[in-house]
Design a protein around this motif. Structure first.
Motif, short mmCIF file in Angstrom:
data_model
loop_
_atom_site.label_atom_id
_atom_site.label_comp_id
_atom_site.label_asym_id
_atom_site.label_seq_id
_atom_site.Cartn_x
_atom_site.Cartn_y
_atom_site.Cartn_z
N VAL A 1 -7.44 -11.92 -3.45
CA VAL A 1 -6.46 -11.20 -2.59
C VAL A 1 -6.18 -9.52 -2.70
CG1 VAL A 1 -4.37 -11.14 -1.57
CG2 VAL A 1 -5.39 -13.35 -2.52
N LYS A 2 -6.03 -8.93 -1.41
CA LYS A 2 -5.76 -6.95 -0.91
C LYS A 2 -4.13 -7.33 -1.06
CE LYS A 2 -8.69 -3.41 0.53
NZ LYS A 2 -9.89 -3.28 1.46
N ASP A 3 -3.72 -6.62 -2.03
CA ASP A 3 -2.28 -6.05 -1.91
C ASP A 3 -2.29 -4.25 -1.54
OD1 ASP A 3 0.21 -6.50 -1.31
OD2 ASP A 3 0.78 -6.78 -3.34
N LEU A 4 -2.32 -3.79 -1.00
CA LEU A 4 -2.14 -2.35 -0.92
C LEU A 4 -2.88 -1.77 -1.51
CD1 LEU A 4 1.99 -1.87 -2.66
CD2 LEU A 4 1.55 -1.84 -0.01
N GLY A 5 -4.27 -2.39 -0.58
CA GLY A 5 -5.78 -2.14 -1.13
C GLY A 5 -6.02 -1.85 -2.48
N VAL A 6 -5.16 -3.20 -3.63
CA VAL A 6 -6.17 -3.17 -4.44
C VAL A 6 -6.59 -4.79 -4.29
CG1 VAL A 6 -5.52 -3.73 -7.41
CG2 VAL A 6 -4.31 -1.64 -5.67
N LEU A 7 -7.75 -5.38 -4.99
CA LEU A 7 -8.33 -6.47 -5.28
C LEU A 7 -7.65 -7.25 -6.56
CD1 LEU A 7 -11.45 -5.65 -3.67
CD2 LEU A 7 -9.99 -7.33 -2.07
N ILE A 8 -7.06 -8.29 -5.80
CA ILE A 8 -6.44 -9.32 -7.37
C ILE A 8 -7.41 -10.19 -7.05
CG2 ILE A 8 -4.76 -10.40 -8.55
CD1 ILE A 8 -2.78 -8.24 -7.19
N SER A 9 -7.58 -11.01 -8.10
CA SER A 9 -8.70 -12.19 -8.02
C SER A 9 -7.94 -13.12 -8.55
CB SER A 9 -9.80 -12.28 -8.83
OG SER A 9 -9.52 -12.28 -10.27
#
Length: 119
Positions: free
Chosen positions: A48-56
């Motif tokens: 998921v991309k949230d505020l430009g940060v990709l989190i797996s």
């Protein structure tokens, strides 16, 4: 407040693999999906991309770090191709304004992991 289901992404991670989110009433235990108020089923995303940060889903930032490094390398290649001067003041200004700013965005998250993933 009603959420926009088309823009909503569901990220599920397991703290204990043997006990996957059994306490939450809105998660079905068979598939760990999310049921909205309109009875629309949302399946979990792997990233998921949230505020430009990709989190797996395993809460690692490897894809975010790889994306940032790729963007920095591309920007450095563009700087070297476009600007003929190699004046230290000009190169340092371009590096600080274009490359380092993109590398430092959410860099705190990357330092929480092993430092070997950044190299």
């Amino acid at each position: 407040m009603k959420m926009n289901e088309d823009k909503f992404e569901f990220l599920s991670h397991q703290v204990r693999p043997n006990d996957p989110l059994k306490q939450l009433p809105f998660v079905t235990h068979e598939t760990s999906s999310y049921n909205t108020l309109d009875d629309k089923r949302l399946m979990p995303s792997s990233e998921v991309k949230d505020l430009g940060v990709l989190i797996s889903s395993n809460l690692h930032w490897d894809s975010h770090i790889a994306t940032c490094v790729k963007k920095a390398r591309t920007t450095m290649a563009w700087i070297f191709n476009v600007f003929r001067t190699r004046d230290s003041w000009a190169m340092l200004t371009l590096y600080k304004s274009l490359v380092r700013s993109s590398l430092e965005y959410c860099c705190l998250y990357g330092t929480l992991q092993l430092q070997t993933t950044c190299i």
